[in-house]
Design a protein around this motif. Structure first.
Motif, short mmCIF file in Angstrom:
data_model
loop_
_atom_site.label_atom_id
_atom_site.label_comp_id
_atom_site.label_asym_id
_atom_site.label_seq_id
_atom_site.Cartn_x
_atom_site.Cartn_y
_atom_site.Cartn_z
N THR A 70 43.08 37.51 36.35
CA THR A 70 42.92 38.30 37.57
C THR A 70 41.91 39.42 37.36
O THR A 70 41.05 39.65 38.21
CB THR A 70 44.28 38.88 38.01
OG1 THR A 70 45.20 37.82 38.18
CG2 THR A 70 44.15 39.68 39.28
N LYS A 71 42.00 40.11 36.21
CA LYS A 71 41.05 41.19 35.92
C LYS A 71 39.63 40.63 35.80
O LYS A 71 38.68 41.24 36.29
CB LYS A 71 41.43 41.91 34.62
CG LYS A 71 42.62 42.81 34.74
CD LYS A 71 42.94 43.46 33.40
CE LYS A 71 44.20 44.29 33.47
NZ LYS A 71 44.54 44.87 32.17
N GLU A 72 39.49 39.49 35.15
CA GLU A 72 38.17 38.88 34.98
C GLU A 72 37.58 38.46 36.33
O GLU A 72 36.40 38.67 36.59
CB GLU A 72 38.27 37.66 34.05
CG GLU A 72 36.96 36.98 33.77
CD GLU A 72 35.97 37.86 33.04
OE1 GLU A 72 34.76 37.61 33.19
OE2 GLU A 72 36.38 38.79 32.32
N GLU A 73 38.41 37.89 37.19
CA GLU A 73 37.93 37.51 38.52
C GLU A 73 37.52 38.73 39.33
O GLU A 73 36.52 38.70 40.04
CB GLU A 73 39.02 36.72 39.27
CG GLU A 73 39.21 35.32 38.73
CD GLU A 73 40.41 34.61 39.36
OE1 GLU A 73 41.03 35.16 40.28
OE2 GLU A 73 40.69 33.48 38.92
N GLU A 74 38.26 39.81 39.23
CA GLU A 74 37.93 41.04 39.95
C GLU A 74 36.61 41.61 39.43
O GLU A 74 35.76 42.04 40.22
CB GLU A 74 39.05 42.08 39.78
CG GLU A 74 38.77 43.39 40.45
CD GLU A 74 38.69 43.31 41.95
OE1 GLU A 74 38.10 44.23 42.55
OE2 GLU A 74 39.20 42.35 42.55
N ARG A 75 36.43 41.62 38.11
CA ARG A 75 35.18 42.11 37.53
C ARG A 75 34.01 41.26 38.01
O ARG A 75 32.96 41.78 38.40
CB ARG A 75 35.25 42.08 36.00
CG ARG A 75 34.01 42.66 35.33
CD ARG A 75 33.94 42.30 33.85
NE ARG A 75 33.86 40.88 33.63
CZ ARG A 75 32.75 40.14 33.77
NH1 ARG A 75 31.65 40.68 34.18
NH2 ARG A 75 32.77 38.85 33.53
N ARG A 76 34.19 39.94 38.02
CA ARG A 76 33.13 39.03 38.46
C ARG A 76 32.83 39.24 39.95
O ARG A 76 31.67 39.25 40.36
CB ARG A 76 33.57 37.58 38.21
CG ARG A 76 32.41 36.66 37.94
CD ARG A 76 32.83 35.25 37.53
NE ARG A 76 33.77 35.24 36.43
CZ ARG A 76 34.93 34.60 36.44
NH1 ARG A 76 35.31 33.91 37.47
NH2 ARG A 76 35.73 34.64 35.39
N ARG A 77 33.86 39.46 40.76
CA ARG A 77 33.66 39.68 42.19
C ARG A 77 32.87 40.97 42.43
O ARG A 77 31.93 41.00 43.24
CB ARG A 77 35.01 39.76 42.90
CG ARG A 77 34.89 39.88 44.42
CD ARG A 77 36.23 40.16 45.06
NE ARG A 77 36.82 41.41 44.66
CZ ARG A 77 36.44 42.61 45.09
NH1 ARG A 77 35.45 42.72 45.93
NH2 ARG A 77 37.04 43.69 44.67
N VAL A 78 33.22 42.03 41.71
CA VAL A 78 32.51 43.30 41.85
C VAL A 78 31.04 43.14 41.45
O VAL A 78 30.13 43.65 42.12
CB VAL A 78 33.20 44.41 41.02
CG1 VAL A 78 32.33 45.64 40.88
CG2 VAL A 78 34.55 44.75 41.62
N GLU A 79 30.80 42.42 40.36
CA GLU A 79 29.44 42.18 39.89
C GLU A 79 28.63 41.39 40.93
O GLU A 79 27.48 41.73 41.22
CB GLU A 79 29.48 41.42 38.57
CG GLU A 79 28.12 41.15 37.96
CD GLU A 79 28.25 40.37 36.67
OE1 GLU A 79 27.52 39.37 36.52
OE2 GLU A 79 29.08 40.75 35.82
N LEU A 80 29.24 40.37 41.50
CA LEU A 80 28.54 39.57 42.51
C LEU A 80 28.27 40.38 43.77
O LEU A 80 27.20 40.25 44.37
CB LEU A 80 29.36 38.32 42.85
CG LEU A 80 29.39 37.23 41.78
CD1 LEU A 80 30.36 36.12 42.18
CD2 LEU A 80 28.01 36.67 41.52
N GLU A 81 29.21 41.23 44.17
CA GLU A 81 28.99 42.08 45.33
C GLU A 81 27.85 43.06 45.09
O GLU A 81 27.03 43.30 45.98
CB GLU A 81 30.27 42.82 45.71
CG GLU A 81 31.28 41.96 46.41
CD GLU A 81 32.55 42.72 46.78
OE1 GLU A 81 32.62 43.95 46.56
OE2 GLU A 81 33.47 42.07 47.30
N ALA A 82 27.79 43.63 43.90
CA ALA A 82 26.71 44.56 43.57
C ALA A 82 25.36 43.83 43.58
O ALA A 82 24.37 44.35 44.11
CB ALA A 82 26.95 45.20 42.20
N ARG A 83 25.33 42.63 43.03
CA ARG A 83 24.10 41.84 43.03
C ARG A 83 23.68 41.50 44.46
O ARG A 83 22.51 41.60 44.82
CB ARG A 83 24.30 40.56 42.22
CG ARG A 83 22.99 39.82 41.97
CD ARG A 83 23.17 38.55 41.18
NE ARG A 83 24.02 38.72 40.02
CZ ARG A 83 24.64 37.75 39.39
NH1 ARG A 83 24.53 36.50 39.83
NH2 ARG A 83 25.40 37.97 38.35
#
Length: 149
Positions: A70-83
């Protein structure tokens, strides 16, 4: 007989009280903080799923895996949103620059057509501020002076 039975029960009670306690199950937090322990527990629990299915340590290990994912998916989602936001901003800047270039080109074309029109009547186009260039020969009015000879 009753004394022997009582002595036997007391003896069994004492022996069970002295038996080593099973090691306490590791908590979810311990597994999240120590990936080596988590991997070892997951391997042990995966060997015999039927018996380890309800062991507290295996349950905690599975819960720790869920939390880590869950933490990894959240980190990935935040990174994709920033990109995505960076890409949107770059696209906006490109669109604004294109619109500005188009506006300037239209303004330059309008001024050119206006200058051509005014040149037909001998009116010089207004000088641009900061641009003191000589007028091209084609824009000067031609006056024909009759020969008096």
């Amino acid at each position: 007989m009753p004394r022997q039975l009582i002595a036997l029960i007391v003896g069994i009670g004492i022996l069970t009280g002295c038996a080593p306690e099973p090691p306490p199950a590791r908590t979810v937090t311990e597994f999240v903080e120590n990936p080596i322990l988590l991997e070892a527990a997951m391997l042990r629990c995966a060997k015999d799923r039927s018996t380890s299915k309800y062991e507290q340590e295996c349950i905690n290990a599975r819960e720790a895996v869920k939390r880590i994912q869950t933490k990894e998916e959240e980190r990935r989602r935040v990174e994709l949103e920033a990109r995505s936001e960076r890409k949107r901003q770059a696209l906006r800047r490109t669109q604004q620059a294109t619109a500005e270039a188009r506006r300037r080109a239209e303004e330059a074309e309008r001024l050119r057509k206006e200058s051509e029109y005014l040149a037909q009547f001998g009116v010089l186009p207004p000088a641009d501020e900061g641009h003191e260039e000589a007028l091209p020969e084609g824009n000067l009015p031609i006056a024909v002076v009759p020969d008096s000879a």
